[in-house]
Write a protein that holds these residues in place. Structure first.
Motif, short mmCIF file in Angstrom:
data_model
loop_
_atom_site.label_atom_id
_atom_site.label_comp_id
_atom_site.label_asym_id
_atom_site.label_seq_id
_atom_site.Cartn_x
_atom_site.Cartn_y
_atom_site.Cartn_z
N ALA A 45 -98.40 -40.01 19.54
CA ALA A 45 -99.56 -39.40 20.21
C ALA A 45 -99.14 -38.19 21.04
O ALA A 45 -99.85 -37.18 21.08
CB ALA A 45 -100.27 -40.43 21.08
N ARG A 46 -97.99 -38.29 21.69
CA ARG A 46 -97.55 -37.20 22.57
C ARG A 46 -96.80 -36.09 21.84
O ARG A 46 -96.94 -34.92 22.19
CB ARG A 46 -96.62 -37.75 23.66
N GLU A 47 -95.97 -36.46 20.89
CA GLU A 47 -94.99 -35.53 20.34
C GLU A 47 -95.24 -35.09 18.90
O GLU A 47 -94.56 -34.19 18.42
CB GLU A 47 -93.58 -36.15 20.41
N ARG A 48 -96.17 -35.74 18.22
CA ARG A 48 -96.38 -35.43 16.80
C ARG A 48 -97.84 -35.07 16.51
O ARG A 48 -98.54 -35.79 15.78
CB ARG A 48 -95.93 -36.61 15.93
N PRO A 49 -98.32 -33.95 17.05
CA PRO A 49 -99.70 -33.54 16.79
C PRO A 49 -99.95 -33.21 15.33
O PRO A 49 -101.09 -33.09 14.90
CB PRO A 49 -99.88 -32.32 17.70
N ASP A 50 -98.87 -33.05 14.55
CA ASP A 50 -99.00 -32.78 13.11
C ASP A 50 -99.45 -34.00 12.33
O ASP A 50 -99.84 -33.89 11.16
CB ASP A 50 -97.66 -32.27 12.56
N ILE A 51 -99.42 -35.17 12.95
CA ILE A 51 -99.84 -36.41 12.29
C ILE A 51 -101.21 -36.81 12.83
O ILE A 51 -101.38 -37.00 14.03
CB ILE A 51 -98.81 -37.54 12.53
N ASP A 52 -102.17 -36.92 11.95
CA ASP A 52 -103.52 -37.37 12.30
C ASP A 52 -103.48 -38.90 12.38
O ASP A 52 -103.58 -39.58 11.35
CB ASP A 52 -104.52 -36.88 11.25
N LEU A 53 -103.31 -39.42 13.57
CA LEU A 53 -103.11 -40.86 13.74
C LEU A 53 -104.30 -41.67 13.25
O LEU A 53 -104.11 -42.76 12.69
CB LEU A 53 -102.78 -41.19 15.19
N ASP A 54 -105.50 -41.18 13.45
CA ASP A 54 -106.67 -41.93 12.98
C ASP A 54 -106.63 -42.11 11.47
O ASP A 54 -106.96 -43.17 10.95
CB ASP A 54 -107.97 -41.25 13.41
N ALA A 55 -106.22 -41.08 10.77
CA ALA A 55 -106.19 -41.14 9.31
C ALA A 55 -104.88 -41.71 8.76
O ALA A 55 -104.89 -42.43 7.77
CB ALA A 55 -106.39 -39.74 8.74
N GLU A 56 -103.76 -41.42 9.43
CA GLU A 56 -102.45 -41.72 8.84
C GLU A 56 -101.74 -42.96 9.37
O GLU A 56 -100.90 -43.53 8.67
CB GLU A 56 -101.52 -40.51 9.00
#
Length: 148
Positions: A45-56
């Motif tokens: 959540a803090r360091e990987r804005p390139d990953i869409d957590l809701d989707a991935e």
């Protein structure tokens, strides 16, 4: 549920190692603890804005589980509602913390907070609803009180 003190992280490197191990499917299964779940999710959540957590995030966790010999079915493995409730808690926690706070301080504060307790989702859900097959397969709304 047994309540015991959380295992805190000594430094940011330990959290990054867990997060990277989750993504690469190299983290030993024994290290995929409740604390590791929250540490990795906070790092993401803090360091990987390139990953869409809701989707991935669901696929990331399912893939990791399978890579260590786990099964994602109606009784074990990935649980969508629990994952999404804790993701909600992680995001709220990160938003409440001071900008620039060291990663380990942020994660350890989460682990010591109400949001970091293993049974935190049961503040919002009855056990019957939270541990249902429907809740494991997909997100179900809380039946006790809104997540807020």
């Amino acid at each position: 549920m047994t309540d015991h003190p959380p295992r805190l992280f000594a430094d940011a490197a330990a959290i990054v190692r867990v997060g990277q191990g989750l993504l690469a499917c190299t983290l030993p299964r024994a290290e995929w603890t409740h604390e590791a779940h929250l540490g990795a999710t906070t790092w993401l959540a803090r360091e990987r804005p390139d990953i869409d957590l809701d989707a991935e995030l669901p696929g990331i966790i399912r893939r990791y589980n399978e890579s260590v010999g786990g099964v994602n079915d109606d009784c074990q493995g990935y649980h969508d509602t629990i994952t999404r409730v804790f993701l909600h808690g992680v995001r709220a926690h990160v938003a409440d913390r001071p900008a620039g706070e060291p990663l380990e301080a942020c994660v350890n504060a989460l682990l010591l907070s109400a949001r970091g307790k293993r049974d935190w989702p049961l503040r919002f859900y009855s056990p019957e609803r939270l541990f249902s097959v429907a809740a494991r397969r997909g997100f179900v709304e809380p039946d006790l009180r809104p997540l807020g």
